[in-house]
Design a protein around this motif. Structure first.
Motif, mmCIF file in Angstrom:
data_model
loop_
_atom_site.group_PDB
_atom_site.id
_atom_site.type_symbol
_atom_site.label_atom_id
_atom_site.label_comp_id
_atom_site.label_asym_id
_atom_site.label_seq_id
_atom_site.Cartn_x
_atom_site.Cartn_y
_atom_site.Cartn_z
ATOM 1 N N ALA A 19 0.869 -1.214 -0.044
ATOM 2 C CA ALA A 19 -0.089 -0.186 -0.046
ATOM 3 C C ALA A 19 0.673 1.230 -0.013
ATOM 4 O O ALA A 19 0.327 2.331 0.243
ATOM 5 C CB ALA A 19 -0.836 -0.035 1.229
ATOM 6 N N SER A 20 2.225 1.213 -0.286
ATOM 7 C CA SER A 20 3.059 2.289 -0.230
ATOM 8 C C SER A 20 2.794 3.362 -1.430
ATOM 9 O O SER A 20 2.655 4.546 -1.417
ATOM 10 C CB SER A 20 4.495 1.941 -0.348
ATOM 11 N N ARG A 21 2.356 2.878 -2.672
ATOM 12 C CA ARG A 21 2.081 3.670 -3.747
ATOM 13 C C ARG A 21 1.270 2.912 -4.651
ATOM 14 O O ARG A 21 0.681 1.667 -4.341
ATOM 15 C CB ARG A 21 3.352 4.050 -4.579
ATOM 16 N N ARG A 25 -1.892 1.908 -2.710
ATOM 17 C CA ARG A 25 -2.148 3.239 -2.024
ATOM 18 C C ARG A 25 -3.528 3.633 -2.267
ATOM 19 O O ARG A 25 -4.326 4.065 -1.137
ATOM 20 C CB ARG A 25 -1.187 4.008 -2.454
ATOM 21 N N ILE A 40 -2.143 -1.796 6.458
ATOM 22 C CA ILE A 40 -1.560 -1.414 5.162
ATOM 23 C C ILE A 40 -0.089 -1.858 5.379
ATOM 24 O O ILE A 40 0.585 -1.796 6.386
ATOM 25 C CB ILE A 40 -1.490 0.170 4.944
ATOM 26 N N PRO A 60 5.790 8.431 -2.749
ATOM 27 C CA PRO A 60 4.802 7.974 -1.825
ATOM 28 C C PRO A 60 5.399 6.871 -0.820
ATOM 29 O O PRO A 60 6.228 5.975 -1.415
ATOM 30 C CB PRO A 60 3.634 7.758 -2.442
ATOM 31 N N LEU A 62 4.642 4.328 2.755
ATOM 32 C CA LEU A 62 3.681 3.602 3.566
ATOM 33 C C LEU A 62 3.180 4.464 4.737
ATOM 34 O O LEU A 62 2.122 4.696 5.037
ATOM 35 C CB LEU A 62 4.233 2.325 4.134
ATOM 36 N N LYS A 64 3.184 8.013 4.503
ATOM 37 C CA LYS A 64 2.247 8.849 3.731
ATOM 38 C C LYS A 64 1.021 8.387 3.379
ATOM 39 O O LYS A 64 -0.062 9.153 3.812
ATOM 40 C CB LYS A 64 2.929 9.191 2.317
ATOM 41 N N THR A 65 0.929 6.982 3.135
ATOM 42 C CA THR A 65 -0.475 6.241 2.924
ATOM 43 C C THR A 65 -1.159 6.562 4.457
ATOM 44 O O THR A 65 -2.315 6.978 4.298
ATOM 45 C CB THR A 65 -0.347 5.176 2.446
ATOM 46 N N LYS A 66 -0.554 6.194 5.421
ATOM 47 C CA LYS A 66 -1.308 6.174 6.782
ATOM 48 C C LYS A 66 -1.708 7.477 7.105
ATOM 49 O O LYS A 66 -2.840 7.844 7.498
ATOM 50 C CB LYS A 66 -0.009 5.720 7.848
ATOM 51 N N GLU A 249 -6.925 5.506 -7.217
ATOM 52 C CA GLU A 249 -7.916 5.385 -6.457
ATOM 53 C C GLU A 249 -9.423 4.770 -6.913
ATOM 54 O O GLU A 249 -10.276 4.454 -6.066
ATOM 55 C CB GLU A 249 -8.301 6.706 -5.485
#
Length: 332
Positions: A19-21, A25, A40, A60, A62, A64-66, A249
């Motif tokens: 889910a980092s990018r 993500r 994630i 991006p 992980l 940043k996703t959080k 997305e």
């Protein structure tokens, strides 16, 4: 059957691997925004940067996703996990079980060979290091099987759950290289066969096929002029995908709607197109656009170089699913 409003996933526990990018993500952002608590995963930053597109500080992470999930009012649990290590994967699911006792949604998305694929320079399989197979399919296939095993053990106990394999049209026709295509086809077959053994358990599994996606790595390929080395498609067609393709997305919106649908089991074992999901539930991408439809006849004509014919072909004309099915047949 239009349902344009975004459904709620409040109280649901989800896991999105990788889910980092990119698509992972985007999926995590949408699940979190819909109210799910999202676990994630990704590798430690130094490992991740060595094996993916080189974007430096702009890439991006992980973390940043959080942060972005939380900025949207959602809840994210960051877990560094090496998905090439089965013990790390086992520990991940043990943690989710101990902290929640439940897992409602698993999105199998982790993939560690982006850089390996981008740097094959268009060489045939016999000129490449045979270890490319493991680089592509250890995390991109074997890991998905392992994750599905642990997720299904948790889900079948409650007779409820959703497992989604993020796959691609590479499972239908040649794309990138041999190892990639075989892995994607195997991923789709895995969903179909697991669906057979999950019948009457309340757990649903299927493959999701996004179309062209405007990922960080897609932009890098075009900037570096490496499109034709990697993808067997006209360069202008690929570049066009950055303006008409899906945001990262869009697939997430698809998953949110399907996760909230009490009849999602009808998709069990199937290959599901993001464009078909959007048409069914009546929503658009986060930028308000309707992305390119992989089943569009005009898009297919353009892909094969027949631009004039594509220009006069009605946009509403779509390739029947049966026709796409038969193109995968390899019998003489």
């Amino acid at each position: 059957m239009a349902k344009s409003s975004t459904p709620s996933l409040n109280g649901k526990i989800a896991l999105v691997t990788g889910a980092s990018r990119g698509i992972g993500r985007g999926i995590a952002l949408q699940l979190g925004q819909a109210g799910a608590t999202v676990y994630i995963t990704g590798r430690q930053p130094n490992e991740s940067l060595q094996n993916n597109c080189e974007y430096g500080d702009a890439l991006p992470t992980l973390e940043k996703t959080k942060q972005d999930i939380e900025d949207r009012g959602g809840k994210a649990v960051l877990v560094y996990c090496d998905h090439s290590d089965s013990e790390s994967v086992k520990a991940l699911f043990e943690r989710i079980d101990s902290e929640n006792g439940v897992l409602d949604i698993l999105v199998n998305n982790a993939f560690s060979a982006v850089n390996d694929i981008n740097n094959t320079e268009g060489k045939p399989f016999y000129e490449l290091d045979p270890n490319l197979w493991d680089k592509v399919n250890n995390v991109g296939l074997r890991n998905h099987y392992i994750c599905s095993v642990y997720a299904a053990r948790m889900m079948t106990k409650r007779k409820s759950g959703l497992i989604i394999n993020v796959s691609s049209i590479g499972g239908l026709t040649y794309a990138f290289n041999v190892a990639y295509g075989v892995g994607k086809m195997a991923l789709d077959r895995m969903a179909a066969d697991m669906a057979e053994e999950l019948k009457d358990t309340g757990v649903t599994i299927f493959s999701l096929w996004p179309a062209a996606v405007k990922t960080e790595c897609a932009r890098e390929l075009i900037t570096a002029g490496k499109v034709q080395q990697v993808v067997k498609a006209p360069t202008d067609m690929i570049e066009e995908s950055l303006t008409t393709g899906e945001t990262v997305e869009y697939a997430g919106r698809c998953i949110v709607h399907m996760a909230a649908d009490t009849k999602v089991n009808k998709r069990a074992g199937k290959i599901v197109f993001t464009s078909d999901v959007a048409r069914h539930y009546g929503f658009k991408d986060i930028d308000g656009a309707t992305p390119q439809d992989m089943r569009s006849v005009s898009v297919a004509l353009k892909f094969f170089g027949w631009r004039r014919l594509a220009a006069i072909t009605p946009a509403c004309l779509r390739i029947p699913l049966t026709a796409m099915h038969f193109t995968s047949y390899k019998f003489e």
